[in-house]
Scaffold this motif. Sequence first.
Motif, short mmCIF file in Angstrom:
data_model
loop_
_atom_site.label_atom_id
_atom_site.label_comp_id
_atom_site.label_asym_id
_atom_site.label_seq_id
_atom_site.Cartn_x
_atom_site.Cartn_y
_atom_site.Cartn_z
N MET A 22 21.42 -10.52 19.97
CA MET A 22 22.59 -9.47 19.53
C MET A 22 21.83 -8.48 18.48
O MET A 22 21.47 -8.88 17.32
N THR A 23 21.98 -7.33 18.68
CA THR A 23 21.86 -6.24 17.54
C THR A 23 22.76 -5.41 17.27
O THR A 23 24.18 -5.50 17.78
N TYR A 24 22.53 -4.67 16.15
CA TYR A 24 23.81 -3.85 15.67
C TYR A 24 24.31 -2.66 16.93
O TYR A 24 25.36 -2.66 16.88
N ASP A 25 23.23 -2.25 17.64
CA ASP A 25 23.67 -1.53 18.73
C ASP A 25 24.46 -1.89 19.69
O ASP A 25 25.70 -1.72 20.06
N ASP A 26 24.25 -3.42 20.04
CA ASP A 26 25.13 -4.13 20.96
C ASP A 26 26.42 -4.57 20.29
O ASP A 26 27.57 -4.62 20.93
N ILE A 27 26.59 -4.67 19.05
CA ILE A 27 27.90 -4.96 18.27
C ILE A 27 28.92 -3.71 18.43
O ILE A 27 29.85 -3.74 18.82
N TRP A 28 28.29 -2.42 17.87
CA TRP A 28 29.22 -1.28 17.82
C TRP A 28 29.53 -0.87 19.42
O TRP A 28 30.46 -0.41 19.56
N ARG A 29 28.65 -1.02 20.39
CA ARG A 29 29.09 -0.63 21.64
C ARG A 29 30.24 -1.48 22.08
O ARG A 29 31.17 -1.12 22.95
N ARG A 30 30.17 -2.76 21.72
CA ARG A 30 31.20 -3.58 22.28
C ARG A 30 32.35 -3.29 21.71
O ARG A 30 33.68 -3.42 22.09
N TYR A 79 37.77 1.03 19.01
CA TYR A 79 37.77 1.90 18.29
C TYR A 79 37.14 3.10 18.83
O TYR A 79 36.06 3.09 19.78
N ASP A 80 37.05 4.12 18.27
CA ASP A 80 36.26 5.36 18.69
C ASP A 80 34.88 5.17 18.13
O ASP A 80 34.73 4.09 17.30
N GLN A 81 33.75 5.80 18.67
CA GLN A 81 32.44 5.30 18.44
C GLN A 81 32.20 5.43 17.29
O GLN A 81 31.49 4.68 16.62
N ARG A 82 32.47 6.56 16.38
CA ARG A 82 32.29 6.39 14.92
C ARG A 82 32.92 5.58 14.21
O ARG A 82 32.17 4.97 13.09
N GLU A 83 34.13 5.15 14.47
CA GLU A 83 34.66 3.88 13.72
C GLU A 83 34.23 2.62 14.22
O GLU A 83 33.95 1.56 13.45
N ALA A 84 33.82 2.53 15.31
CA ALA A 84 32.90 1.22 15.71
C ALA A 84 31.55 0.90 15.04
O ALA A 84 31.44 -0.01 14.47
N ARG A 85 30.96 1.99 14.89
CA ARG A 85 29.69 2.00 14.17
C ARG A 85 29.98 1.56 12.71
O ARG A 85 29.35 0.75 12.02
N ALA A 86 30.96 2.33 12.06
CA ALA A 86 31.27 1.62 10.69
C ALA A 86 31.75 0.47 10.60
O ALA A 86 31.30 -0.30 9.67
N VAL A 87 32.61 -0.02 11.39
CA VAL A 87 33.19 -1.25 11.27
C VAL A 87 32.05 -2.52 11.80
O VAL A 87 31.91 -3.45 11.02
N ALA A 88 31.03 -2.35 12.60
CA ALA A 88 30.00 -3.40 12.81
C ALA A 88 29.16 -3.29 11.53
O ALA A 88 28.81 -4.31 11.12
N ARG A 89 28.81 -2.13 11.07
CA ARG A 89 28.01 -2.21 9.74
C ARG A 89 28.77 -2.82 8.53
O ARG A 89 28.24 -3.67 7.91
N MET A 90 30.14 -2.39 8.45
CA MET A 90 30.95 -3.46 7.32
C MET A 90 30.84 -4.86 7.55
O MET A 90 30.48 -5.64 6.68
N LEU A 91 31.06 -5.30 8.78
CA LEU A 91 31.01 -6.56 8.97
C LEU A 91 29.71 -7.18 8.68
O LEU A 91 29.58 -8.47 7.91
N ILE A 92 28.70 -6.72 9.17
CA ILE A 92 27.42 -7.16 8.63
C ILE A 92 27.00 -7.29 7.29
O ILE A 92 26.50 -8.25 6.63
N GLU A 93 27.17 -6.05 6.74
CA GLU A 93 26.74 -5.90 5.32
C GLU A 93 27.76 -6.97 4.41
O GLU A 93 27.28 -7.57 3.50
N GLU A 94 29.14 -6.85 4.72
CA GLU A 94 30.06 -7.48 3.80
C GLU A 94 29.41 -9.12 3.95
O GLU A 94 29.60 -10.04 3.03
N LYS A 95 29.42 -9.72 5.18
CA LYS A 95 29.29 -11.17 5.41
C LYS A 95 27.90 -11.51 4.96
O LYS A 95 27.75 -12.69 4.40
#
Length: 281
Positions: free
Chosen positions: A1-9, A14-30
């Motif tokens: 699974m890649t970052y792109d896989d996550i935000w696309r799911r 979410y809209d695309q911009r928010e999906a990218r932000a949520v995916a990034r926040m999830l990985i960075e925070e955890k």
Amino acid sequence: MTYDDIWRRLAGAYDQREARAVARMLIEEKFGLSFADIICGGVEALSDAGTQWLEAAVERLEQGEPIQYVLGWAWFCGLRFGVKPGVLIPRPETEWLVDTVCADSSAQNARKLRVLDIGTGSGCIALSIKQRLPEAYVEAWDISPEALAIAADNARSLDLDVAFRQQDALNLTPESDVWDVIVSNPPYICQRERADMSPNVLNHEPSTALFVPDTDPLLFYRAITRYAVGSLRSGGRLLFECNTLYAADTARMMSDEGMNATEVHDDCFDKPRFAVGEKKE
């Protein structure tokens, strides 16, 4: 699974911009990865346990669960608070209450300051005040045993001494000259406003901490104001976070109930969000 896989799911929730932000926040925070790490294959290099956690987290996000519940924490006033579905997720606009209480108290003797937070939830307001005013006595009330347990856990993890007490905000008995400051972010959303709310709030955050009857939107504010009029010391302050539709009504009610110098203040989004008053000298 890649970052792109996550935000696309997540783009289904979410809209695309928010999906990218949520995916990034999830990985960075955890996992503590920088965005450069993420782009350069950091997600693919996670351990099996990390990958399994991430898959389960993405599934929860796809169902609309707020990311703060998925992570198990939220940031507020620079502190990390554990959150679960039994408490509201701290919002950035609420930090105004902490900033104002602490700024107004800086010229006072904080060693003698007594602060009460009514409807504490995760304890974010009370604990943030205590962190900034360590010599003050801070007490926090909530009707929910689950919320109080979460708040107490946060106090232990932050090593902050706040007294927690189970109390129904609608059944308060005034106590003469007890508090210098009372602060509250009580339930304030009318039932008729449900249609305009995000499903991830409606389906996951506790309704008892959100809603009031359409027939009495100031239900909690009135009860707490009456307690404050009888319990604040002379010159003591009452600070509310409000429904922006009723901020002016809240300030007017506070004045009618006997508070002085009632004012409405905007939040960080320029919306009328806070009502503040003082007990008459």
